[in-house]
Design an enzyme around this catalytic site. Sequence first.
Site, PDB file in Angstrom:
ATOM      1  N   HIS A  57    -106.006 -46.638  10.469  1.00 59.54           N
ATOM      2  CA  HIS A  57    -105.639 -45.470  11.277  1.00 59.54           C
ATOM      3  C   HIS A  57    -106.888 -44.757  11.784  1.00 59.54           C
ATOM      4  O   HIS A  57    -106.972 -44.386  12.959  1.00 59.54           O
ATOM      5  CB  HIS A  57    -104.819 -44.468  10.448  1.00 59.54           C
ATOM      6  CG  HIS A  57    -103.480 -44.950  10.034  1.00 59.54           C
ATOM      7  ND1 HIS A  57    -103.051 -44.876   8.727  1.00 59.54           N
ATOM      8  CD2 HIS A  57    -102.455 -45.489  10.736  1.00 59.54           C
ATOM      9  CE1 HIS A  57    -101.818 -45.353   8.646  1.00 59.54           C
ATOM     10  NE2 HIS A  57    -101.435 -45.744   9.854  1.00 59.54           N
ATOM     11  N   LYS A 115     -88.179 -41.670   4.972  1.00 62.98           N
ATOM     12  CA  LYS A 115     -89.059 -42.709   4.431  1.00 62.98           C
ATOM     13  C   LYS A 115     -89.459 -42.438   2.983  1.00 62.98           C
ATOM     14  O   LYS A 115     -90.139 -43.256   2.376  1.00 62.98           O
ATOM     15  CB  LYS A 115     -90.319 -42.835   5.296  1.00 62.98           C
ATOM     16  CG  LYS A 115     -90.068 -43.443   6.662  1.00 62.98           C
ATOM     17  CD  LYS A 115     -91.392 -43.676   7.373  1.00 62.98           C
ATOM     18  CE  LYS A 115     -91.194 -44.374   8.702  1.00 62.98           C
ATOM     19  NZ  LYS A 115     -92.484 -44.644   9.362  1.00 62.98           N
ATOM     20  N   ARG A 132    -100.202 -54.073  15.282  1.00 65.72           N
ATOM     21  CA  ARG A 132    -100.840 -55.160  14.542  1.00 65.72           C
ATOM     22  C   ARG A 132    -100.265 -56.530  14.855  1.00 65.72           C
ATOM     23  O   ARG A 132    -100.935 -57.539  14.708  1.00 65.72           O
ATOM     24  CB  ARG A 132    -100.688 -54.916  13.032  1.00 65.72           C
ATOM     25  CG  ARG A 132    -101.451 -53.733  12.497  1.00 65.72           C
ATOM     26  CD  ARG A 132    -101.220 -53.583  11.002  1.00 65.72           C
ATOM     27  NE  ARG A 132     -99.803 -53.527  10.701  1.00 65.72           N
ATOM     28  CZ  ARG A 132     -99.131 -52.417  10.434  1.00 65.72           C
ATOM     29  NH1 ARG A 132     -99.730 -51.274  10.404  1.00 65.72           N
ATOM     30  NH2 ARG A 132     -97.837 -52.461  10.175  1.00 65.72           N
ATOM     31  N   SER A 190    -100.063 -48.554   5.706  1.00 62.19           N
ATOM     32  CA  SER A 190     -99.792 -47.583   4.638  1.00 62.19           C
ATOM     33  C   SER A 190     -98.870 -48.179   3.583  1.00 62.19           C
ATOM     34  O   SER A 190     -99.064 -47.973   2.382  1.00 62.19           O
ATOM     35  CB  SER A 190     -99.159 -46.324   5.220  1.00 62.19           C
ATOM     36  OG  SER A 190    -100.060 -45.657   6.062  1.00 62.19           O
TER      37      SER A 190
END
Length: 159
Positions: free
Chosen positions: A17, A41, A90, A128
């Site tokens: 990040h 989440k 990604r 993450s």
Amino acid sequence: MVRVIYPGTFDPITNGHVDIIERSAVLFSEVIVAVAASPSKKPLFELEQRVQLAQQSVAHVPNVRVIGFADLLANVVQQQAIQAIIRGVRSTTDFEYELQLAHLNKTLANGVESLFLPPSEQWAYVSSTIVREIYLHGGNVEKFVPAPVLSALLKTVKK
């Protein structure tokens, strides 16, 4: 002045990040890192702590500001007079999902564009979620996160 926003849950913020933020800061006048509450989440860190960790992790970049938000991203984009949304991508799976969000945000936020940045090669596999899993299973995440995040993780009880 071109103001962009880089939204995410950042639970926790990773070196990947930070890489996207640093690269964006070279290209744009102001980068707003927008840390989403994302209660669905079930984040490891509370919103306030994620904002603080992001601030500490990017304090060396002068044209970056960190905010927390619990609103619809499109509303934040309009409130902050944002010209574009930055998203790290990604993989092709990330791209497909992000493309859907880009179209939605363009519709909801009066034509705002989304710009996709691939990660630098050394961070292409870091997320993450992966960092949390490694940490929660006793692995060393030191090379994947900024020092303030590592310190916060080490103080966090493994669930």
